[in-house]
Design an enzyme around this catalytic site. Structure first.
Site, mmCIF file in Angstrom:
data_model
loop_
_atom_site.group_PDB
_atom_site.id
_atom_site.type_symbol
_atom_site.label_atom_id
_atom_site.label_comp_id
_atom_site.label_asym_id
_atom_site.label_seq_id
_atom_site.Cartn_x
_atom_site.Cartn_y
_atom_site.Cartn_z
ATOM 1 C CG ASN A 98 -6.784 -0.803 1.330
ATOM 2 O OD1 ASN A 98 -6.010 -0.692 0.644
ATOM 3 N ND2 ASN A 98 -6.007 -1.521 2.696
ATOM 4 C CG HIS B 157 -3.228 3.080 2.678
ATOM 5 N ND1 HIS B 157 -3.862 2.953 1.284
ATOM 6 C CD2 HIS B 157 -3.319 1.997 3.340
ATOM 7 C CE1 HIS B 157 -4.024 1.569 1.462
ATOM 8 N NE2 HIS B 157 -3.794 1.041 2.623
ATOM 9 C CB CYS C 281 -0.945 0.039 1.109
ATOM 10 S SG CYS C 281 -2.112 -1.382 1.170
#
Length: 312
Positions: free
Chosen positions: A270, A240, A118
């Site tokens: 996500n 994020h 990520c």
């Protein structure tokens, strides 16, 4: 630890999300969960799922949008870096496939992928900025792209509701303008398998949550302290998009108002390496003003974490 101050101009950004929307109510039909449970614990209401599109397909579409947005001459691109943990195949790299799809196989381009989960887009942007400032390259296409639906176990209610598919792209050039870019990146080896992607994505949610709060705070504080800035000096923080409660906890601990953080986790979930650049593109679309200081911050499997200060 890796730190570097460069000067880069953001030429354009773009994002692409698959058409199929999967809501929390859709998940209620396949696993023991509920819309209320998912929203209260993550902030996610829906996410996008790719059906017959690969990571390179999503990446190409995002790149194409960024290119067409400003009528950019693609033949100026001589560096392509893709961040992903869900490539089409082990090899060739997604970046190479994007090069071909953009019709650039006859151009002298260096193309490769970055696997930093990520944090991938921030890592890739860091590398691209330094390569541009070396004087060897003139223009970079940096992409975060994921088809996480390919590695989800849809019987595991603790993970399958969290993730979605998508891609974002940024075109950057080296510049003599006063547009400093500062990067901070760190990593450590996760030998315990707290957060792993093999056939399926597996994670210890509690451990990841604890790590994420600490890592995000450290990465933000490092940028602010090193650059002698305060939160109010930033136009926005683009974090994020993993879990709204993580972002809220970081904001509370650091004494930063939540309205300083841009979030879209409710719409996309996500999207790993694509998360930060998708959110940044949305923000810039809503706030196109020049000379904004923007702080990007992320954490991911590896473990990896990092931040970037960029100027529009």
């Amino acid at each position: 630890m890796n730190e570097c101050i460069n000067r880069i101009r953001i030429v354009s950004t773009g994002r692409y999300l698959p058409k199929r929307v999967m809501t929390n109510y859709d998940f209620e039909k396949i696993v023991d969960t509920s819309n209320e449970w998912i929203v209260s614990r993550t902030g996610i209401q829906q996410r996008r799922m790719a059906d017959d599109e690969s990571a390179s397909d999503l990446a190409y579409q995002a790149a194409k949008i960024a290119i067409e947005k400003v009528g950019f001459d693609v033949k100026r691109i001589d560096l392509i870096i893709c961040a992903t943990i869900t490539p089409d195949v082990v090899s060739p790299a997604v970046a190479n496939l994007v090069q071909a799809k953009l019709g650039l196989n006859d151009q002298p381009i260096m193309a490769f992928d970055v696997n930093a989960a990520c944090t991938g887009f921030i890592y890739a942007l860091n590398v691209a900025a330094q390569m541009l400032n070396s004087g060897r390259y003139r223009c970079a296409l940096v992409i975060g792209t994921e088809t996480l639906s390919r590695v989800l176990d849809f019987s595991d209610r603790s993970t399958c509701v969290l993730f979605g598919d998508g891609a974002g792209a940024m075109i950057i050039e080296a510049t003599d303008e006063n547009k400093p870019a500062y990067f901070y990146a760190r990593s450590e080896g996760d030998l315990e398998g707290v957060l792993v992607v093999d056939r399926y994505l597996r994670m210890n949610g509690k451990r990841v949550y604890q790590f994420a709060i600490k890592a995000m705070q450290e990465a933000i504080e490092h940028i602010l302290e090193t650059m002698a800035l305060h939160p109010e000096d930033l136009a926005v923080i683009i974090p994020h998009q993993a879990n709204i409660r993580i972002i809220q906890s970081v904001a509370k601990t650091m004494g930063i108002m939540m309205d300083k953080f841009y979030t879209n986790i409710d719409r996309y979930g996500n999207t790993s390496a694509a998360s930060v650049i998708i959110a940044l593109d949305e923000y810039l679309e809503e706030h196109p003003e020049p000379d904004q200081r923007i702080l990007l911050v992320a954490f991911g499997a590896g473990f990896t974490w990092g931040s970037a200060l960029i100027t529009t």
